[in-house]
Scaffold this motif. Structure first.
Motif, short mmCIF file in Angstrom:
data_model
loop_
_atom_site.label_atom_id
_atom_site.label_comp_id
_atom_site.label_asym_id
_atom_site.label_seq_id
_atom_site.Cartn_x
_atom_site.Cartn_y
_atom_site.Cartn_z
N VAL A 178 0.92 -0.81 -0.05
CA VAL A 178 -0.74 0.76 -0.13
C VAL A 178 0.67 1.38 0.16
N ARG A 179 1.95 1.34 0.67
CA ARG A 179 2.83 2.67 0.78
C ARG A 179 3.41 2.92 -0.48
N MET A 180 3.79 1.50 -1.16
CA MET A 180 4.07 1.48 -2.45
C MET A 180 3.50 2.13 -3.57
N VAL A 181 2.60 2.04 -3.31
CA VAL A 181 1.51 2.50 -4.47
C VAL A 181 1.00 3.82 -3.98
N ARG A 182 0.97 3.87 -2.60
CA ARG A 182 0.78 5.40 -3.14
C ARG A 182 2.00 6.22 -2.68
N ALA A 183 3.48 5.88 -2.74
CA ALA A 183 3.69 6.69 -2.52
C ALA A 183 3.98 7.07 -4.50
N SER A 184 4.01 6.23 -5.01
CA SER A 184 3.96 6.25 -6.27
C SER A 184 2.80 7.26 -7.17
N MET A 185 1.73 6.95 -6.48
CA MET A 185 0.42 7.55 -6.92
C MET A 185 0.95 9.19 -6.75
N VAL A 186 1.51 9.67 -4.80
CA VAL A 186 1.11 10.98 -4.89
C VAL A 186 2.05 11.65 -5.71
N GLU A 187 3.32 10.44 -6.54
CA GLU A 187 4.33 11.48 -7.25
C GLU A 187 3.96 11.39 -8.54
N VAL A 188 3.01 10.35 -9.57
CA VAL A 188 2.70 10.53 -10.36
C VAL A 188 1.57 11.96 -10.40
N MET A 189 1.17 11.92 -9.56
CA MET A 189 -0.14 13.42 -9.60
C MET A 189 0.51 14.67 -9.73
N THR A 190 1.21 14.69 -9.95
CA THR A 190 2.18 15.95 -9.54
C THR A 190 2.87 16.15 -10.52
#
Length: 313
Positions: A196-208
């Motif tokens: 979950v933390r890996m997916v979240r970190a990747s999603m946060v980066e993509v959203m920027t």
């Protein structure tokens, strides 16, 4: 891509040869100790000498290694001194039990981890994001044996809803489906938070990224922005991490199988190591390395498919 696959395959073969040599040498480099492991510490020197002569342990290590390697390649994994059966009659049944457990846990863990990770990463810093992040850290920080005992205390001792062991005996009081609930839950809880933390970190980066802002400014709905632009790019890095969890679920669930008396691959390896069952440990170690390297190759190939920049470079 074919050249990449052949290069990885050659690396797999080389790794297996190196590991097989190291595993063999660790157990059989000193023939006297090998005979003592088989006969026990109270055997006489005469008994050990006769066994060494019978098994050919007086021969050089390299000669015995190539003979053992030839037997393994032909399908003969040796004889288990713990189970009093050929290793082939034991390892595949235990591996099948672990694959069943891993398949169920993987099928539960992957959708949940992707759902929670994307939900947290879509709106960084929100209450949902903080809640999921804290819960992920808590579940990952609790060891398997602790969560297993905790869940058993509640659902086995306190409520009596589930069995405390998972022996997979069909004629037992509890059905097999009920026996699998607690082992699967422990594996999912321990593994879920990390993914979950890996997916979240990747999603946060993509959203920027600029293309996300451009898609929003073009008037696309937030749902279309997530599904059509952010999701695939956000899953590139976590994809490899998710595949690597297969290695843990097959070869790393020793604690879970021991806590719930589950007759799986990890527990077999633990019991064999404690009982100095050399043939079983050697075969299980080779298979564990095969699974580890194979999942890494599959992860690299999947990463190439998801990322055209890597695929066509």
């Amino acid at each position: 891509m074919l050249a990449f696959f052949l290069k990885r395959l050659a690396s797999l073969v080389f790794t297996m040869l190196v590991v097989s040599a190291l595993v063999f040498a660790a157990f059989e480099f000193t023939p006297g100790q090998m005979a003592t492991k088989i006969l026990g510490p109270f055997s006489t020197q005469d008994q050990r000498d006769r066994l060494m002569e019978e098994l050919g342990l007086h021969r050089p290590v390299w000669e015995r290694y190539f003979e053992w390697l030839g037997n393994v390649l032909s399908g003969d994994l040796g004889y288990s001194t713990l189970y009093k059966l050929p290793v082939n009659d034991i390892i595949w049944d235990r591996l099948g039990n672990t694959l069943t457990l891993a398949a169920i846990a993987f099928a539960v863990m992957v959708p949940l981890s992707v759902l929670f990770g994307i939900s947290a990463g879509m709106r960084e810093g929100s209450k949902l994001d903080r809640t999921i992040s804290v819960a992920s850290i808590v579940t990952t920080s609790v060891p398997e044996f602790a969560s297993g005992v905790f869940l058993a205390s509640i659902f086995v001792i306190g409520l009596g809803w589930l069995p405390g062991t998972a022996t997979l005996e069909a004629g037992a009081r509890w059905p097999i489906a009920a026996q699998l609930v607690l082992p699967v839950t422990v594996i999912v809880l321990y593994d879920l938070g990390y993914v979950v933390r890996m997916v979240r970190a990747s999603m946060v980066e993509v959203m920027t990224r600029p293309y996300i802002r451009t898609a929003i400014l073009k008037g696309l709905t937030f749902r279309d922005v997530i599904l059509k632009h952010a999701l695939r790019n956000a899953m590139i890095a976590p994809f490899t991490v998710i595949l690597l969890q297969i290695n843990y679920m097959i070869t790393g669930v020793v604690v879970v199988e021991a806590v719930f008396a589950y007759p799986g691959f990890g527990r077999m390896l633990l019991d064999s190591a404690l009982s100095q069952d050399v043939a079983t440990v050697q075969a299980a170690s080779l298979f564990a390395v095969l699974v580890s390297v194979s999942t890494q190759i599959a992860g690299d190939l999947g990463y190439m498919m998801l990322n055209p920049r890597i695929r066509f470079s």
